[in-house]
Write an enzyme that holds these catalytic residues in place. Structure first.
Site, PDB file in Angstrom:
ATOM      1  N   ARG A 127       0.829  -1.216   0.000  1.00 24.49           N
ATOM      2  CA  ARG A 127       0.000   0.000   0.000  1.00 24.49           C
ATOM      3  C   ARG A 127       0.863   1.265   0.000  1.00 24.49           C
ATOM      4  O   ARG A 127       0.424   2.314  -0.468  1.00 24.49           O
ATOM      5  CB  ARG A 127      -0.995  -0.035   1.158  1.00 24.49           C
TER       6      ARG A 127
ATOM      7  N   GLU B  93       3.034  -6.667  13.408  1.00 23.40           N
ATOM      8  CA  GLU B  93       2.034  -6.767  14.474  1.00 23.40           C
ATOM      9  C   GLU B  93       1.558  -8.231  14.529  1.00 23.40           C
ATOM     10  O   GLU B  93       1.190  -8.747  15.566  1.00 23.40           O
ATOM     11  CB  GLU B  93       0.869  -5.828  14.142  1.00 23.40           C
TER      12      GLU B  93
HETATM   13  P1  AMP Z   1       4.320  -2.194  11.903  1.00 24.07           P
HETATM   14  O1  AMP Z   1       5.546  -2.789  11.284  1.00 24.07           O
HETATM   15  O2  AMP Z   1       3.892  -2.905  13.157  1.00 24.07           O
HETATM   16  O3  AMP Z   1       4.426  -0.704  12.108  1.00 24.07           O
HETATM   17  O4  AMP Z   1       3.130  -2.465  10.878  1.00 24.07           O
HETATM   18  C1  AMP Z   1       2.937  -1.651   9.768  1.00 24.07           C
HETATM   19  C2  AMP Z   1       2.665  -2.435   8.527  1.00 24.07           C
HETATM   20  O5  AMP Z   1       1.726  -3.488   8.741  1.00 24.07           O
HETATM   21  C3  AMP Z   1       2.069  -1.531   7.477  1.00 24.07           C
HETATM   22  O6  AMP Z   1       2.677  -1.825   6.233  1.00 24.07           O
HETATM   23  C4  AMP Z   1       0.591  -1.838   7.483  1.00 24.07           C
HETATM   24  O7  AMP Z   1       0.110  -1.912   6.181  1.00 24.07           O
HETATM   25  C5  AMP Z   1       0.457  -3.181   8.208  1.00 24.07           C
HETATM   26  N1  AMP Z   1      -0.468  -3.136   9.360  1.00 24.07           N
HETATM   27  C6  AMP Z   1      -0.135  -3.338  10.667  1.00 24.07           C
HETATM   28  N2  AMP Z   1      -1.194  -3.245  11.463  1.00 24.07           N
HETATM   29  C7  AMP Z   1      -2.248  -2.960  10.677  1.00 24.07           C
HETATM   30  C8  AMP Z   1      -3.649  -2.717  10.935  1.00 24.07           C
HETATM   31  N3  AMP Z   1      -4.170  -2.752  12.172  1.00 24.07           N
HETATM   32  N4  AMP Z   1      -4.439  -2.422   9.872  1.00 24.07           N
HETATM   33  C9  AMP Z   1      -3.916  -2.376   8.601  1.00 24.07           C
HETATM   34  N5  AMP Z   1      -2.632  -2.596   8.310  1.00 24.07           N
HETATM   35  C10 AMP Z   1      -1.785  -2.889   9.325  1.00 24.07           C
END
Ligand code: AMP
Length: 175
Positions: free
Chosen positions: A58, A95
């Site tokens: 995205r 996550e």
């Molecule tokens: P992080 O590495 O934990 O900051 O996660 C960010 C990445 O995971 C991004 O590329 C987001 O597209 C995806 N992502 C993580 N959590 C979510 C969520 N609750 N909703 C949508 N996309 C998420």
């Protein structure tokens, strides 16, 4: 225009307990998408930016549009094994699960000022891996911009610790 109302929330996707913030509904809204791109570009208009990097997938959509508006090139930060030439990579914790991001070894010229763009920051793992790669390639990461911040997951705080300017168009409480 209320950009936040254009985000669709899907409970328990892809795992139970996750509130998935679906940005495709914002992408599909012509005025909303344009507005989101304009707001991400605005803090950097008039600054010297050499390239925008976007994180698969995205972040390609937002980052590509931001690069076009800033009239600079685009660097894809891709998931493992997708790039055809020599790469450097970094592992990170999602996550939900683990993954690896890669860029081409020559994606950045030393000293280039790069703006990193993704759709959402949660724990910051993906972004920090992207920053590590860009720095390893010689870039100066001058900012990180997102449509959505989930502040309770701590990613934005980690960027503040690194002293990297941070912008997000909206926040959602919780995880
Ligand atoms: P992080 O590495 O934990 O900051 O996660 C960010 C990445 O995971 C991004 O590329 C987001 O597209 C995806 N992502 C993580 N959590 C979510 C969520 N609750 N909703 C949508 N996309 C998420």
């Amino acid at each position: 225009m209320d950009l936040k109302s254009l985000i669709r929330t899907i409970p328990d996707y892809p795992h139970e307990g996750i509130l998935f913030r679906d940005i495709t509904t914002l992408f599909a809204n012509a005025r909303g998408f344009r507005r989101a791109v304009d707001e991400l570009v605005q803090p950097y208009a008039g600054q010297k930016i050499d390239a925008v990097a976007g994180i698969e997938a995205r972040g390609f959509i937002m980052g590509g549009a931001v690069a076009h508006q800033l009239a600079v090139g685009f660097i894809p930060v891709r998931k493992k094994g997708k790039l055809p030439w020599e790469t450097i990579g970094a592992d990170y914790q999602l996550e939900y699960g683990t993954d690896r991001v890669e860029i081409h070894r020559d994606a950045v010229k030393p000293g280039e000022r790069v703006l990193l763009v993704d759709d959402l920051i949660a724990t910051g793992g993906t972004t920090l891996a992207g920053i590590k790669l860009l720095r390893e390639a010689g870039a100066e990461v001058v900012g990180c911009s997102f449509v959505i911040d989930l502040p309770e997951l701590g990613g934005a705080a980690k960027l503040a610790e690194l002293g990297i300017p941070f912008h997000a168009l909206m926040q959602f409480e919780g995880t």
